[in-house]
Design a protein around this motif. Sequence first.
Motif, mmCIF file in Angstrom:
data_model
loop_
_atom_site.group_PDB
_atom_site.id
_atom_site.type_symbol
_atom_site.label_atom_id
_atom_site.label_comp_id
_atom_site.label_asym_id
_atom_site.label_seq_id
_atom_site.Cartn_x
_atom_site.Cartn_y
_atom_site.Cartn_z
ATOM 1 N N LEU A 382 -51.060 -36.525 13.758
ATOM 2 C CA LEU A 382 -51.624 -35.730 12.664
ATOM 3 C C LEU A 382 -50.553 -34.823 12.061
ATOM 4 C CD1 LEU A 382 -54.029 -34.793 10.969
ATOM 5 C CD2 LEU A 382 -54.573 -33.152 12.780
ATOM 6 N N ILE A 383 -49.751 -34.177 12.908
ATOM 7 C CA ILE A 383 -48.657 -33.337 12.421
ATOM 8 C C ILE A 383 -47.702 -34.168 11.566
ATOM 9 C CG2 ILE A 383 -46.580 -32.065 13.135
ATOM 10 C CD1 ILE A 383 -48.198 -31.071 15.564
ATOM 11 N N LEU A 384 -47.352 -35.360 12.031
ATOM 12 C CA LEU A 384 -46.431 -36.225 11.288
ATOM 13 C C LEU A 384 -47.047 -36.725 9.981
ATOM 14 C CD1 LEU A 384 -44.934 -38.237 14.284
ATOM 15 C CD2 LEU A 384 -43.716 -36.630 12.810
ATOM 16 N N ALA A 385 -48.352 -37.021 10.007
ATOM 17 C CA ALA A 385 -49.023 -37.491 8.787
ATOM 18 C C ALA A 385 -48.999 -36.421 7.712
ATOM 19 C CB ALA A 385 -50.462 -37.896 9.103
ATOM 20 N N ARG A 386 -49.153 -35.168 8.117
ATOM 21 C CA ARG A 386 -49.130 -34.066 7.150
ATOM 22 C C ARG A 386 -47.734 -33.838 6.586
ATOM 23 N NH1 ARG A 386 -53.236 -29.643 9.978
ATOM 24 N NH2 ARG A 386 -55.154 -30.695 9.361
ATOM 25 N N LEU A 387 -46.730 -34.365 7.287
ATOM 26 C CA LEU A 387 -45.351 -34.311 6.791
ATOM 27 C C LEU A 387 -44.985 -35.579 6.020
ATOM 28 C CD1 LEU A 387 -43.661 -32.788 9.965
ATOM 29 C CD2 LEU A 387 -43.930 -31.665 7.759
ATOM 30 N N MET A 388 -46.004 -36.398 5.691
ATOM 31 C CA MET A 388 -45.846 -37.629 4.903
ATOM 32 C C MET A 388 -45.280 -38.794 5.719
ATOM 33 S SD MET A 388 -47.101 -36.431 2.147
ATOM 34 C CE MET A 388 -46.884 -37.718 0.914
ATOM 35 N N PHE A 389 -45.390 -38.748 7.054
ATOM 36 C CA PHE A 389 -45.043 -39.883 7.901
ATOM 37 C C PHE A 389 -46.350 -40.495 8.390
ATOM 38 C CE2 PHE A 389 -41.321 -37.013 8.693
ATOM 39 C CZ PHE A 389 -40.378 -37.792 8.044
ATOM 40 N N ARG A 390 -46.742 -41.603 7.768
ATOM 41 C CA ARG A 390 -48.052 -42.175 8.044
ATOM 42 C C ARG A 390 -47.933 -43.599 8.578
ATOM 43 N NH1 ARG A 390 -49.263 -39.518 2.812
ATOM 44 N NH2 ARG A 390 -50.419 -37.613 3.276
ATOM 45 N N ARG A 391 -48.980 -43.992 9.306
ATOM 46 C CA ARG A 391 -49.119 -45.358 9.831
ATOM 47 C C ARG A 391 -47.847 -45.813 10.549
ATOM 48 N NH1 ARG A 391 -51.311 -45.212 4.663
ATOM 49 N NH2 ARG A 391 -53.585 -45.255 4.626
ATOM 50 N N GLU A 392 -47.285 -46.955 10.115
ATOM 51 C CA GLU A 392 -46.146 -47.538 10.820
ATOM 52 C C GLU A 392 -44.848 -46.761 10.606
ATOM 53 O OE1 GLU A 392 -46.517 -50.002 13.035
ATOM 54 O OE2 GLU A 392 -48.618 -49.626 12.553
ATOM 55 N N GLU A 393 -44.847 -45.817 9.645
ATOM 56 C CA GLU A 393 -43.623 -45.054 9.375
ATOM 57 C C GLU A 393 -43.184 -44.219 10.581
ATOM 58 O OE1 GLU A 393 -44.506 -42.802 5.891
ATOM 59 O OE2 GLU A 393 -43.790 -44.366 4.538
ATOM 60 N N VAL A 394 -44.137 -43.874 11.465
ATOM 61 C CA VAL A 394 -43.779 -43.064 12.633
ATOM 62 C C VAL A 394 -42.910 -43.837 13.614
ATOM 63 C CG1 VAL A 394 -45.863 -41.675 12.426
ATOM 64 C CG2 VAL A 394 -45.864 -43.649 13.963
ATOM 65 N N HIS A 395 -42.827 -45.157 13.438
ATOM 66 C CA HIS A 395 -42.030 -45.984 14.342
ATOM 67 C C HIS A 395 -40.637 -46.284 13.780
ATOM 68 C CE1 HIS A 395 -45.528 -46.377 16.843
ATOM 69 N NE2 HIS A 395 -46.233 -46.936 15.883
ATOM 70 N N LYS A 396 -40.288 -45.627 12.664
ATOM 71 C CA LYS A 396 -38.926 -45.774 12.137
ATOM 72 C C LYS A 396 -37.937 -45.097 13.073
ATOM 73 C CE LYS A 396 -39.689 -45.841 7.102
ATOM 74 N NZ LYS A 396 -39.466 -45.053 5.858
ATOM 75 N N LYS A 397 -36.743 -45.693 13.196
ATOM 76 C CA LYS A 397 -35.681 -45.032 13.949
ATOM 77 C C LYS A 397 -35.127 -43.870 13.121
ATOM 78 C CE LYS A 397 -35.482 -47.699 17.613
ATOM 79 N NZ LYS A 397 -34.429 -48.699 17.832
ATOM 80 N N VAL A 398 -34.771 -42.788 13.783
ATOM 81 C CA VAL A 398 -34.255 -41.610 13.091
ATOM 82 C C VAL A 398 -33.003 -41.953 12.288
ATOM 83 C CG1 VAL A 398 -33.127 -39.379 13.498
ATOM 84 C CG2 VAL A 398 -35.290 -39.886 14.604
ATOM 85 N N LYS A 399 -32.199 -42.885 12.769
ATOM 86 C CA LYS A 399 -30.929 -43.195 12.106
ATOM 87 C C LYS A 399 -31.099 -43.781 10.706
ATOM 88 C CE LYS A 399 -30.440 -47.635 14.549
ATOM 89 N NZ LYS A 399 -29.629 -48.355 15.560
ATOM 90 N N VAL A 400 -32.308 -44.271 10.363
ATOM 91 C CA VAL A 400 -32.516 -44.839 9.022
ATOM 92 C C VAL A 400 -33.147 -43.824 8.067
ATOM 93 C CG1 VAL A 400 -32.778 -47.134 10.003
ATOM 94 C CG2 VAL A 400 -34.833 -45.811 9.480
ATOM 95 N N LEU A 401 -33.440 -42.608 8.547
ATOM 96 C CA LEU A 401 -34.102 -41.605 7.711
ATOM 97 C C LEU A 401 -33.105 -40.878 6.824
ATOM 98 C CD1 LEU A 401 -36.516 -39.968 10.327
ATOM 99 C CD2 LEU A 401 -37.018 -41.834 8.750
ATOM 100 N N SER A 402 -33.598 -40.366 5.684
ATOM 101 C CA SER A 402 -32.763 -39.540 4.802
ATOM 102 C C SER A 402 -32.583 -38.165 5.432
ATOM 103 C CB SER A 402 -33.436 -39.393 3.434
ATOM 104 O OG SER A 402 -34.602 -38.579 3.535
ATOM 105 N N GLY A 403 -31.686 -37.362 4.825
ATOM 106 C CA GLY A 403 -31.447 -36.013 5.335
ATOM 107 C C GLY A 403 -32.705 -35.171 5.349
#
Length: 548
Positions: A382-403
């Motif tokens: 829920l915390i991540l969803a409110r930060l716009m990380f929803r559904r399968e996006e929470v399984h992204k590796k940190v190394k592919v994220l923007s700053g």
Amino acid sequence: MLLLEADKIKKLYGDRILFRIDSLKIYQGERIGVVGANGCGKTTLLNILAGIDSPSEGTVRRYSRYAFIHQLEDTETHPVERIMEKRFGVPDLDHKTMSGGERTRLKIARALSDQCPLIFADEPTCNLDLAGIQLLEEELKNFKGALVLVSHDRALLDSLCTRIIEIENGLVTGYTGNFSEYRRQKEAAGKRRLAEYEHYLSEKRRLTAALIEKKQKAGSMKKTPSRMGNSEARLHKGKTGQKMAKLEKAAAAIRTRIEQLEVKEKPAKPIKVNMDIKDQRQLYCRVAVTGKSVSKAFGNKVILKEISFEVPAGKKVALIGNNGSGKTTLLKMIETGEKGIETARGARIGYFHQDLDTLDENKTLLENVMQDSSLPLPDVRLILARLMFRREEVHKKVKVLSGGERVKVALAKIFAGSYNVIVLDEPTNYLDVYSLEALEKVMKEYRGTILFVSHDRTFIEQIADEVIVLQHGKAVHYPGKYSEYLQRLDSFERSGQDQRRIKILQLENKLSEIIGRLCTSKQKDTSTLDTEYKTILKELNLLRSLSK
């Protein structure tokens, strides 16, 4: 004079349209701010306009030279004017040994040395101290050419910009005026589109109901009764036919009106980032963190010299100072509990590092947040969803994220932890405006203690109850808002050194008098004296710091 024009620009990533622009023209003297959510394509747009990147479709024509202040590493090597080096305090060091703030100052000095009619600036305030930001603002105000600026610094956008370009949902929209004017226009336009959409739905429902009513009337008309004679039946059929023809004509007119209604699309919901911190046990003490005679040196370079300070429990305290004054060093000393640093019993401190080294790049963002959290998985999601990380996006590796996305994950680790004291080192870097305002909101509502470093003037003013200033190896505590500190500082700097000494003596005498009265006054009489004591102490601390 026209400096650049772009026509029918479209940028694709795979099948996804990052953004499209029908037409964009940049004239001399314009100051254009580019805004939008993290990942919307702001840097890509600047790179396309500068010819560093190519559009998928469309053309860009440049009619002048340009300079570029890059957000990341600067690949330029041409010399910098000596006057600009001196003005921006660029040290005579190898580029590799410079701090982040020194590298930013070098990039700005180089761009202004080029004396180009057009400057592209991508987050030029990142890593700059407050003095550096004010200097940059002053130089860009005096710049006679055109400026295209990507920045999350709302005060800078308000001060400089004459036009705002917003990238949202792949569309690029222009607004006249500065950032505050853009926000006002955008809000008004959103309300207007919603009203038009609701009117369209209301009218369509009304006409559809009228059409159904006509059809029902036509269907309910009786057939010719069997008891009627032939002449009566012919008369009844004729009258019924006339009525049905009128109803069909009316129904056809309504259908035409429905078809001719101007269709209004439902307005997209505005981007909304939510942040919340789980309630934790409060500290029931006066001071959360104390520093007594704290010193730090690297080799022969003294950073902090016997400084003393207090971070009151339940307060939001901004730690400010120039690049190299020791802000990050002090926060790290608090984290490691070095000599002279004391934390209150029961304090659980959560740290946000500006280099984001609390994140494991090879783990997913969900794994990173769960690592130090005692919360169950649904709460963390829920915390991540409110930060716009929803559904399968929470399984992204940190190394592919923007700053900006990495900053939000690091903040999520704080929000999901069991902390009643939060220490933040430059939490606003790389965040878009929506995330910035959400962070402001959650920090205002947080009931614990916050000590933070930021160079975002609006952010400091919104959050800080008190200010600690690091300068010349010393710490000055000002128990008031940032704007109040600046006003007092300005008035003190206008007065001469001799006048300040006289004022210090007067205030010290007054302070001694109040302390004496506090010692002899009854309990019910002390509140007014205590307020007066704190007011005088604010002024005295500032005057002493300016006289050193």
